[in-house]
Scaffold this active site. Structure first.
Site, short mmCIF file in Angstrom:
data_model
loop_
_atom_site.label_atom_id
_atom_site.label_comp_id
_atom_site.label_asym_id
_atom_site.label_seq_id
_atom_site.Cartn_x
_atom_site.Cartn_y
_atom_site.Cartn_z
N TYR A 149 0.84 -1.20 0.00
CA TYR A 149 0.00 0.00 0.00
C TYR A 149 0.87 1.24 0.00
O TYR A 149 2.05 1.20 0.35
CB TYR A 149 -0.98 0.02 1.19
CG TYR A 149 -0.38 0.31 2.53
CD1 TYR A 149 -0.32 1.61 3.03
CD2 TYR A 149 0.15 -0.71 3.31
CE1 TYR A 149 0.23 1.87 4.27
CE2 TYR A 149 0.70 -0.45 4.55
CZ TYR A 149 0.75 0.85 5.02
OH TYR A 149 1.30 1.11 6.25
N CYS A 150 0.27 2.34 -0.44
CA CYS A 150 0.91 3.66 -0.42
C CYS A 150 -0.16 4.66 -0.02
O CYS A 150 -1.16 4.27 0.59
CB CYS A 150 1.52 3.98 -1.79
SG CYS A 150 0.29 4.09 -3.11
N GLN A 151 0.00 5.91 -0.36
CA GLN A 151 -0.99 6.91 0.06
C GLN A 151 -2.28 6.80 -0.74
O GLN A 151 -3.36 6.90 -0.19
CB GLN A 151 -0.39 8.32 -0.06
CG GLN A 151 -1.17 9.40 0.65
CD GLN A 151 -1.23 9.22 2.17
OE1 GLN A 151 -0.36 8.60 2.77
NE2 GLN A 151 -2.26 9.75 2.79
N GLY A 162 -2.53 4.51 -3.87
CA GLY A 162 -2.62 3.30 -4.69
C GLY A 162 -1.76 3.34 -5.94
O GLY A 162 -1.60 2.32 -6.61
N PHE A 190 -3.67 4.32 1.64
CA PHE A 190 -3.75 4.60 3.07
C PHE A 190 -4.76 5.71 3.38
O PHE A 190 -5.38 5.71 4.45
CB PHE A 190 -2.36 4.96 3.59
CG PHE A 190 -2.29 5.13 5.09
CD1 PHE A 190 -2.40 4.02 5.92
CD2 PHE A 190 -2.12 6.37 5.66
CE1 PHE A 190 -2.33 4.16 7.30
CE2 PHE A 190 -2.04 6.52 7.03
CZ PHE A 190 -2.15 5.41 7.86
#
Length: 124
Positions: A85-87, A89, A114
């Site tokens: 995951y990241c901020q 996608g 996130f």
């Protein structure tokens, strides 16, 4: 002039389509509910930068920023499921493509990233 703009737009569209389909092949996007069901049994990787990770991350996640992924890939086992995951996608999709090219196959990422997460969070 118009021909140049049309060519540039065509290249951008083709690149976007290529990235979309290669990402679709490499990684399965999961809703938060689906993500929660499996992330504890998987390698949970946060591909955001360290300052983003320290501000708050999913409980149990390891921070391997996308910018360091190629040099730190040996920290991720190819024989185990990987949840990314990241901020938002986007970076996790790119990370999945990188891992897929190196032989990783069981790849998933959090749809929306996130910023959509409402589960448990840890921050420093």
């Amino acid at each position: 002039m118009l021909y140049t703009i049309a060519t540039i737009l065509g290249v951008i569209i083709l690149y976007t389509l290529y990235m979309y389909f290669s990402q679709k092949k490499a990684v399965k996007p999961l809703s938060q509910e689906e993500f929660i069901k499996g992330y504890r049994k998987a390698q949970l990787i946060d591909v955001r930068e360290p300052n983003e990770f320290e501000a708050g991350h999913i409980l149990g996640a390891r921070n391997i920023p996308l910018t360091q992924l190629k040099t730190r890939m040996k920290e991720i086992r190819p024989d185990k499921t990987v949840y990314l995951y990241c901020q938002s996608g986007i970076r996790s999709g790119r990370a999945a493509q990188t891992l897929y090219k190196k032989g990783y196959r069981d790849l998933y990422h959090l749809r929306g990233g996130f910023k959509q997460w409402t589960g448990k969070v840890k921050s420093k």
